[in-house]
Motif scaffolding. Structure first.
Motif, short mmCIF file in Angstrom:
data_model
loop_
_atom_site.label_atom_id
_atom_site.label_comp_id
_atom_site.label_asym_id
_atom_site.label_seq_id
_atom_site.Cartn_x
_atom_site.Cartn_y
_atom_site.Cartn_z
N LYS A 27 1.05 -1.33 -0.01
CA LYS A 27 -0.05 0.02 -0.07
C LYS A 27 0.96 1.20 0.00
O LYS A 27 0.83 2.13 0.66
N ALA A 28 1.90 1.22 -0.78
CA ALA A 28 2.86 2.40 -1.04
C ALA A 28 3.02 2.73 -2.46
O ALA A 28 2.50 1.97 -3.35
N GLY A 29 3.74 3.66 -2.68
CA GLY A 29 3.84 4.40 -3.72
C GLY A 29 5.70 4.56 -3.80
O GLY A 29 6.10 4.86 -2.73
N TRP A 30 6.09 4.35 -5.20
CA TRP A 30 7.40 4.81 -5.01
C TRP A 30 7.85 5.12 -6.64
O TRP A 30 7.20 4.96 -7.51
N TRP A 40 6.54 6.39 -0.51
CA TRP A 40 5.55 6.88 0.21
C TRP A 40 4.32 6.19 0.40
O TRP A 40 4.01 5.17 -0.18
N ILE A 41 3.74 6.43 1.88
CA ILE A 41 2.39 5.89 1.95
C ILE A 41 1.56 7.01 2.48
O ILE A 41 1.79 8.16 2.64
N SER A 42 0.24 6.75 2.39
CA SER A 42 -0.79 7.80 2.55
C SER A 42 -1.47 7.88 3.86
O SER A 42 -2.52 7.88 3.95
N GLU A 43 -0.78 7.42 4.87
CA GLU A 43 -1.47 7.33 6.25
C GLU A 43 -1.08 8.61 6.96
O GLU A 43 -0.09 9.34 6.70
N ARG A 45 0.04 8.88 10.06
CA ARG A 45 1.22 8.80 10.80
C ARG A 45 2.34 7.91 10.43
O ARG A 45 2.73 6.92 10.79
N PRO A 46 2.76 8.32 9.30
CA PRO A 46 3.62 7.35 8.47
C PRO A 46 5.06 6.82 9.27
O PRO A 46 5.57 5.98 9.05
N TYR A 47 5.48 7.89 10.19
CA TYR A 47 6.68 7.78 11.18
C TYR A 47 6.62 6.28 11.76
O TYR A 47 7.40 5.75 12.05
N GLU A 48 5.44 5.81 12.01
CA GLU A 48 5.17 4.71 12.85
C GLU A 48 5.24 3.42 11.86
O GLU A 48 5.35 2.30 12.35
N LYS A 49 5.41 3.54 10.53
CA LYS A 49 5.29 2.60 9.56
C LYS A 49 6.57 2.58 8.61
O LYS A 49 6.66 1.91 7.78
N ILE A 50 7.61 3.41 8.97
CA ILE A 50 8.71 3.72 8.02
C ILE A 50 9.53 2.48 8.13
O ILE A 50 10.07 2.12 7.00
N VAL A 51 9.73 1.49 9.11
CA VAL A 51 10.48 0.34 9.17
C VAL A 51 9.68 -0.40 7.89
O VAL A 51 10.39 -1.21 7.12
N GLY A 52 8.37 -0.72 8.19
CA GLY A 52 7.66 -1.50 6.90
C GLY A 52 7.91 -0.86 5.84
O GLY A 52 7.97 -1.50 4.68
N LEU A 53 7.66 0.55 5.46
CA LEU A 53 7.87 0.77 4.25
C LEU A 53 9.26 0.65 3.60
O LEU A 53 9.55 0.25 2.58
N ALA A 54 10.30 0.59 4.58
CA ALA A 54 11.87 0.42 3.86
C ALA A 54 11.87 -1.05 3.69
O ALA A 54 12.58 -1.44 2.59
N GLU A 55 11.30 -1.90 4.43
CA GLU A 55 11.40 -3.32 4.02
C GLU A 55 10.61 -3.62 2.73
O GLU A 55 11.03 -4.36 1.90
N ALA A 56 9.39 -3.08 2.55
CA ALA A 56 8.64 -3.25 1.28
C ALA A 56 9.58 -2.69 0.12
O ALA A 56 9.63 -3.13 -1.01
N MET A 57 10.24 -1.54 0.23
CA MET A 57 10.99 -0.97 -0.83
C MET A 57 12.22 -1.81 -1.03
O MET A 57 12.48 -2.08 -2.17
N THR A 58 12.73 -2.49 -0.03
CA THR A 58 13.67 -3.29 -0.15
C THR A 58 13.26 -4.59 -1.11
O THR A 58 14.18 -5.28 -1.86
N ALA A 59 12.35 -5.20 -0.63
CA ALA A 59 11.59 -6.21 -1.40
C ALA A 59 11.57 -6.12 -2.86
O ALA A 59 11.66 -6.83 -3.93
N ILE A 60 10.86 -4.81 -2.99
CA ILE A 60 10.64 -4.35 -4.33
C ILE A 60 11.82 -4.06 -5.25
O ILE A 60 11.94 -4.81 -6.50
N LEU A 61 13.01 -3.61 -4.68
CA LEU A 61 14.13 -3.68 -5.35
C LEU A 61 14.67 -4.90 -5.54
O LEU A 61 15.51 -5.10 -6.70
N GLY A 62 14.31 -5.97 -4.72
CA GLY A 62 14.82 -7.27 -4.97
C GLY A 62 14.29 -7.80 -6.31
O GLY A 62 14.86 -9.04 -6.56
#
Length: 75
Positions: A27-30, A40-43, A45-62
């Protein structure tokens, strides 16, 4: 998900079904900007989700094929 690139061959390599699926699940854009991936995410309080976003972006790059890192898009 739109494929917008000055290099259409690059976009075709990068935007695969797996990348689309992972992006939707996160549920992110990049976008790519030079040598950076911006996500980015459209929530509220994204600061609480920043680790999940980083993990998702890493998986996408993979999911990107090795050839995108070498500049060989098959042309």
């Amino acid at each position: 998900m739109s494929k917008c690139s000055v290099d259409p061959a690059f976009a075709e390599l990068v935007i695969t079904e797996n990348v689309i699926r992972r992006t939707a699940e996160a549920k992110a854009g990049w976008r790519l900007h030079g040598h950076h991936m911006i996500g980015w995410i459209s929530e509220r309080r994204p600061y609480e989700k920043i680790v999940g976003l980083a993990e998702a972006m890493t998986a996408i790059l993979g999911e990107f094929p090795a050839s995108v890192w070498t500049g060989n898009t098959g042309d």
